[in-house]
Design a protein around this motif. Structure first.
Motif, short mmCIF file in Angstrom:
data_model
loop_
_atom_site.label_atom_id
_atom_site.label_comp_id
_atom_site.label_asym_id
_atom_site.label_seq_id
_atom_site.Cartn_x
_atom_site.Cartn_y
_atom_site.Cartn_z
N HIS A 28 115.69 -11.50 -78.36
CA HIS A 28 115.20 -10.52 -79.33
C HIS A 28 116.07 -10.54 -80.58
O HIS A 28 115.58 -10.47 -81.71
CB HIS A 28 115.20 -9.12 -78.71
N GLN A 29 117.38 -10.61 -80.39
CA GLN A 29 118.27 -10.68 -81.54
C GLN A 29 118.07 -11.97 -82.31
O GLN A 29 118.18 -11.99 -83.54
CB GLN A 29 119.73 -10.53 -81.10
N ARG A 64 121.41 0.00 -83.95
CA ARG A 64 120.44 0.77 -83.17
C ARG A 64 120.56 2.24 -83.56
O ARG A 64 121.67 2.76 -83.67
CB ARG A 64 120.71 0.61 -81.68
N ALA A 71 117.18 -1.00 -85.68
CA ALA A 71 116.67 -1.64 -84.45
C ALA A 71 116.14 -0.61 -83.47
O ALA A 71 116.69 -0.40 -82.38
CB ALA A 71 117.77 -2.49 -83.84
N ASP A 120 115.24 -11.31 -84.56
CA ASP A 120 115.68 -10.48 -85.68
C ASP A 120 116.34 -11.32 -86.76
O ASP A 120 116.14 -11.11 -87.97
CB ASP A 120 116.69 -9.42 -85.21
N HIS A 161 112.60 -2.10 -87.10
CA HIS A 161 112.13 -3.22 -86.28
C HIS A 161 110.66 -3.04 -85.88
O HIS A 161 109.86 -3.98 -85.96
CB HIS A 161 113.02 -3.29 -85.03
N TYR A 195 117.55 -9.69 -74.18
CA TYR A 195 118.07 -9.10 -75.41
C TYR A 195 118.58 -10.13 -76.41
O TYR A 195 118.29 -10.04 -77.61
CB TYR A 195 119.17 -8.10 -75.05
N GLN A 233 115.10 -1.63 -79.93
CA GLN A 233 116.20 -2.02 -79.05
C GLN A 233 116.94 -0.81 -78.47
O GLN A 233 117.83 -0.99 -77.64
CB GLN A 233 117.16 -2.93 -79.81
N THR A 273 116.74 -0.74 -74.75
CA THR A 273 117.30 -1.86 -74.00
C THR A 273 118.07 -1.38 -72.78
O THR A 273 117.95 -1.93 -71.69
CB THR A 273 118.25 -2.68 -74.91
#
Length: 381
Positions: free
Chosen positions: A184-185, A62, A94, A188, A134, A181, A97, A100
């Protein structure tokens, strides 16, 4: 990454001008090997060495601030090592993110470009690694809807990493992005069909969500050729020991206790002079009883590509002052070429944006191909 027969992976997009020469690739060959958690206890690191072309890695960070020495020895050095072996690399900035666990994405563009500078200075080569933001890959995020349908609310609530993040969050209430989260990963990781993900121990629950999503999607929507759309990614745990911050706590961007990769020699010396030690003049390497002193010894040893015990023996009765001089010299010598390289790259911000733009082109081609395949097996074309 193994590609099933009849399917293709778009060729890498060159990133333009060659990067300035530096010794990072050579140094990476001596980086600590990784401990693997894989199928049937297989030694994943050895499998990668034997057949790097059969593996595809997804990794990233991030953009919340400058990377530090802990990032380099914990992850960056190993990424360069994997790149040298010939593993296909996808490296995500990211940016989505960032929000987040915070209200706003502060200085997002600046931090994103700074992160790419750290990547390139450390030795990641955009001709061999796809470096992308991202937010620049819309098709990646379109995978979230079908993926979220495969995971229950109860499962998300039980995820230990999410529970820990919620407990330490500065927000007054948990937002939906934080709660989802891990999915979302998973997007990715799976958009590019990565089958290897370098992670820390605390990230294993997130990777297990990605593995679960891949398995459930393949079961619910089998591919016509009999294979699954998604591989089940495996974890590659770094064997690099933990480096403490200057205050003796975990080295962190947000705690003000880290030496940035981009710090100059004088700033590095000042920060290390202020590092916490203890009152015992004799320098030894004993992480269990002398964590702060041992972390400094380890840092010097990593920079010198040596074992920590002889480094401590050489300092002997020199005390904390001698230890800190040794560490400062080792860090500044080791990172001088990288810092010079970073300064050269920073002078041409247009090139950094070009790396991100061309990385996004490559990532978008892969994401759109994956999304098209997902739509086909779901019958939504």
């Amino acid at each position: 990454m193994t590609v099933p027969a009849g399917r293709t992976v778009p060729a890498a997009v060159p990133a333009g001008r060659p990067l300035p020469a530096h010794p990072a690739d050579v140094a990476a060959s001596a980086a600590p090997a990784s401990k693997a958690v894989g199928r049937a206890g297989a030694d994943l690191d050895e499998l990668i060495r034997r057949d790097p072309g059969a593996h595809r890695v997804l990794t990233g960070d991030r953009p919340t601030g400058p990377l530090h020495l802990g990032h380099y020895f914990g992850t960056l050095q190993n990424r360069v090592r994997l790149q040298r072996l010939g593993v296909e690399m996808f490296v995500v900035v990211a940016d989505y993110q960032v929000i987040t666990d915070r209200d706003i994405a502060d200085r997002l563009a600046e931090h994103s470009e700074s992160l790419v500078l750290d990547y390139l200075a450390a030795g990641l080569d955009p001709d061999r690694a796809t470096i992308f933001a991202h937010s620049a890959v819309p098709a990646l995020n379109q995978l979230l809807l079908p993926f979220l349908s495969l995971v229950s609310v109860a499962e998300l609530g039980r995820n230990p990493t999410v529970k820990d993040e919620i407990a330490h969050s500065s927000q007054s209430a948990v937002n939906g992005l934080m709660f989802t989260y891990p999915v979302h990963q998973a997007a990715d990781i799976l958009f590019c069909k990565a089958n290897v993900v370098p992670v820390g121990q605390d990230q294993l629950p997130h990777l297990e969500v990605a593995r679960t999503v891949a398995r459930r999607f393949n079961e619910r929507y089998p591919h016509p050729d009999g294979t699954g759309v998604f591989p089940r990614p495996e974890a590659l745990l770094s064997a690099a020991p933990l480096l403490l911050g200057t205050d003796g706590g975990k080295m962190s961007k947000s705690r003000g206790n880290a030496v940035r990769l981009s710090a100059d020699a004088d700033t590095t010396a000042r920060l290390i002079r202020g590092a916490k030690t203890d009152s015992d003049r004799r320098i030894t390497y004993d992480p269990a009883t002398r964590p702060e002193v041992s972390s400094l010894v380890l840092l010097a040893a990593l920079c010198q590509d040596r074992a920590p015990e002889p480094v401590a023996d050489e300092i002997g009765d020199g005390g904390a002052a001698a230890l800190k001089r040794t560490v400062t010299e080792a860090v500044n010598e080791h990172f001088a070429p990288m810092r010079a390289r970073r300064a050269e790259l920073a002078a041409d911000r247009g090139y950094i944006r070009q790396v991100l733009r061309e990385g996004a082109e490559r990532a978008n081609a892969v994401a759109e191909a994956t999304l098209a395949e997902v739509r086909t097996v779901m019958g939504s074309v």
